[in-house]
Design a protein around this motif. Structure first.
Motif, PDB file in Angstrom:
ATOM      1  N   ILE A  29      -3.833  -8.771   8.405  1.00 30.41           N
ATOM      2  CA  ILE A  29      -4.216  -7.792   9.432  1.00 30.41           C
ATOM      3  C   ILE A  29      -3.037  -7.329  10.292  1.00 30.41           C
ATOM      4  N   ASP A  30      -1.924  -8.037  10.230  1.00 25.69           N
ATOM      5  CA  ASP A  30      -0.742  -7.613  10.976  1.00 25.69           C
ATOM      6  C   ASP A  30       0.042  -6.530  10.236  1.00 25.69           C
ATOM      7  N   LEU A  31      -0.195  -6.403   8.948  1.00 31.31           N
ATOM      8  CA  LEU A  31       0.588  -5.487   8.125  1.00 31.31           C
ATOM      9  C   LEU A  31       0.607  -4.044   8.636  1.00 31.31           C
ATOM     10  N   PRO A  32      -0.531  -3.422   8.955  1.00 23.12           N
ATOM     11  CA  PRO A  32      -0.463  -2.027   9.425  1.00 23.12           C
ATOM     12  C   PRO A  32       0.429  -1.858  10.657  1.00 23.12           C
ATOM     13  N   ASN A  33       0.427  -2.813  11.561  1.00 20.46           N
ATOM     14  CA  ASN A  33       1.286  -2.728  12.738  1.00 20.46           C
ATOM     15  C   ASN A  33       2.751  -2.920  12.367  1.00 20.46           C
ATOM     16  N   GLN A  34       3.012  -3.744  11.378  1.00 19.15           N
ATOM     17  CA  GLN A  34       4.389  -3.968  10.931  1.00 19.15           C
ATOM     18  C   GLN A  34       4.961  -2.740  10.232  1.00 19.15           C
ATOM     19  N   LEU A  35       4.085  -1.900   9.719  1.00 16.72           N
ATOM     20  CA  LEU A  35       4.521  -0.706   8.992  1.00 16.72           C
ATOM     21  C   LEU A  35       4.806   0.460   9.924  1.00 16.72           C
ATOM     22  N   GLY A  36       4.517   0.290  11.195  1.00 19.47           N
ATOM     23  CA  GLY A  36       4.767   1.341  12.166  1.00 19.47           C
ATOM     24  C   GLY A  36       3.785   2.490  12.086  1.00 19.47           C
ATOM     25  N   LEU A  37       2.592   2.219  11.595  1.00 17.20           N
ATOM     26  CA  LEU A  37       1.577   3.263  11.527  1.00 17.20           C
ATOM     27  C   LEU A  37       1.142   3.666  12.932  1.00 17.20           C
ATOM     28  N   LYS A  38       0.957   4.945  13.103  1.00 13.43           N
ATOM     29  CA  LYS A  38       0.475   5.477  14.372  1.00 13.43           C
ATOM     30  C   LYS A  38      -0.940   4.954  14.605  1.00 13.43           C
ATOM     31  N   HIS A  84       0.066   3.859   3.049  1.00 13.44           N
ATOM     32  CA  HIS A  84       1.375   3.233   2.843  1.00 13.44           C
ATOM     33  C   HIS A  84       1.284   2.347   1.604  1.00 13.44           C
ATOM     34  N   TYR A  85       2.331   2.368   0.780  1.00 11.92           N
ATOM     35  CA  TYR A  85       2.294   1.600  -0.465  1.00 11.92           C
ATOM     36  C   TYR A  85       2.122   0.095  -0.232  1.00 11.92           C
ATOM     37  N   LYS A  86       2.595  -0.414   0.899  1.00 15.92           N
ATOM     38  CA  LYS A  86       2.437  -1.851   1.162  1.00 15.92           C
ATOM     39  C   LYS A  86       0.976  -2.203   1.427  1.00 15.92           C
ATOM     40  N   LEU A  87       0.223  -1.268   1.987  1.00 10.42           N
ATOM     41  CA  LEU A  87      -1.216  -1.491   2.156  1.00 10.42           C
ATOM     42  C   LEU A  87      -1.906  -1.504   0.789  1.00 10.42           C
ATOM     43  N   GLU A  88      -1.454  -0.652  -0.105  1.00 13.41           N
ATOM     44  CA  GLU A  88      -2.000  -0.641  -1.469  1.00 13.41           C
ATOM     45  C   GLU A  88      -1.732  -1.980  -2.150  1.00 13.41           C
ATOM     46  N   GLU A  89      -0.502  -2.473  -2.010  1.00 17.02           N
ATOM     47  CA  GLU A  89      -0.150  -3.774  -2.599  1.00 17.02           C
ATOM     48  C   GLU A  89      -0.995  -4.898  -2.013  1.00 17.02           C
ATOM     49  N   GLU A  90      -1.249  -4.833  -0.725  1.00 19.37           N
ATOM     50  CA  GLU A  90      -2.065  -5.857  -0.065  1.00 19.37           C
ATOM     51  C   GLU A  90      -3.498  -5.820  -0.590  1.00 19.37           C
ATOM     52  N   CYS A  91      -4.027  -4.638  -0.791  1.00 17.88           N
ATOM     53  CA  CYS A  91      -5.376  -4.499  -1.356  1.00 17.88           C
ATOM     54  C   CYS A  91      -5.439  -5.091  -2.764  1.00 17.88           C
ATOM     55  N   LEU A  92      -4.429  -4.811  -3.569  1.00 16.18           N
ATOM     56  CA  LEU A  92      -4.390  -5.361  -4.928  1.00 16.18           C
ATOM     57  C   LEU A  92      -4.338  -6.881  -4.897  1.00 16.18           C
ATOM     58  N   PHE A 141     -12.772   2.090   2.630  1.00 19.23           N
ATOM     59  CA  PHE A 141     -12.905   1.447   3.927  1.00 19.23           C
ATOM     60  C   PHE A 141     -11.921   2.034   4.907  1.00 19.23           C
ATOM     61  N   THR A 142     -12.168   1.764   6.150  1.00 19.68           N
ATOM     62  CA  THR A 142     -11.360   2.302   7.231  1.00 19.68           C
ATOM     63  C   THR A 142     -10.612   1.179   7.928  1.00 19.68           C
ATOM     64  N   ILE A 143      -9.334   1.423   8.158  1.00 20.74           N
ATOM     65  CA  ILE A 143      -8.538   0.506   8.975  1.00 20.74           C
ATOM     66  C   ILE A 143      -8.307   1.225  10.294  1.00 20.74           C
ATOM     67  N   MET A 144      -8.659   0.561  11.368  1.00 22.20           N
ATOM     68  CA  MET A 144      -8.420   1.137  12.685  1.00 22.20           C
ATOM     69  C   MET A 144      -7.247   0.390  13.313  1.00 22.20           C
ATOM     70  N   VAL A 145      -6.158   1.120  13.593  1.00 16.28           N
ATOM     71  CA  VAL A 145      -4.945   0.527  14.148  1.00 16.28           C
ATOM     72  C   VAL A 145      -4.820   0.912  15.608  1.00 16.28           C
ATOM     73  N   GLU A 146      -4.607  -0.081  16.434  1.00 13.31           N
ATOM     74  CA  GLU A 146      -4.375   0.165  17.855  1.00 13.31           C
ATOM     75  C   GLU A 146      -2.879   0.048  18.097  1.00 13.31           C
ATOM     76  N   GLU A 147      -2.260   1.150  18.445  1.00 18.01           N
ATOM     77  CA  GLU A 147      -0.821   1.192  18.643  1.00 18.01           C
ATOM     78  C   GLU A 147      -0.462   0.644  20.031  1.00 18.01           C
ATOM     79  N   THR A 148       0.506  -0.253  20.083  1.00 21.57           N
ATOM     80  CA  THR A 148       0.948  -0.792  21.362  1.00 21.57           C
ATOM     81  C   THR A 148       1.889   0.211  22.041  1.00 21.57           C
TER      82      THR A 148
END
Length: 160
Positions: free
Chosen positions: A63-72, A99-107, A134-141
């Motif tokens: 669950i930390d991955l989307p934040n590590q990728l710098g997603l808005k 992001h391709y890393k999210l795809e890899e995580e799903c796989l 599915f939807t990922i909701m990212v809260e940007e700091t």
């Protein structure tokens, strides 16, 4: 600030059932694939399958991955397509994400699905295709937002 990512998973049943000759509508199969530990009628088996997939993601998706990728901050759609083969194994997994890393995580998570009891049509095991949007909701700091805006300004200057 706490990182907040919410998953909303829906497993869509019924894209198609594959036999050796042709695709058959999911609605005509006699028995749905059964995830280990699931029991009941068709409706209960579908519900159990969906809950098991949600649990698998909750326990194994980073669950930390989307934040590590710098997603808005915001909502992102992720799509996963796969087939439960006539042997009950998960095959042909394809993920589409922002992001391709999210795809890899799903796989990675999908490959943890155990062998199931396959679907049946006319008494024979058949493969079934599924999709999971599915939807990922990212809260940007604040720190992430500041860093992103700085990066966007730099890109804008370089493009002019």
């Amino acid at each position: 600030m706490k990182k907040n990512i919410t998953f909303i998973l829906l497993v869509f049943f019924g894209l198609a059932v594959h036999t050796q000759d042709k695709d058959v509508s999911f609605s005509v199969i006699e028995k749905v694939p059964v995830y280990p530990g699931c029991i009941g009628d068709t409706k209960e088996l579908k519900s159990c399958f969906s809950k098991k997939i949600q649990k698998l993601f909750a326990e194994n998706f980073n669950i930390d991955l989307p934040n590590q990728l710098g997603l808005k901050g915001g909502k992102y759609r992720v799509y996963i397509a796969f087939k439960i083969s006539s042997k009950g194994t998960v095959e042909n997994i394809v993920a589409r994400a922002p992001h391709y890393k999210l795809e890899e995580e799903c796989l990675k998570v999908m490959n943890k699905i155990p062998t199931m009891i396959p679907a049946e049509l006319k008494g024979k095991s058949v493969g079934v295709k599924y999709s999971i949007p599915f939807t990922i909701m990212v809260e940007e700091t604040r720190k992430q937002r500041k860093k992103r805006k700085k990066r966007e300004r730099k890109l804008k200057r370089n493009s002019n």
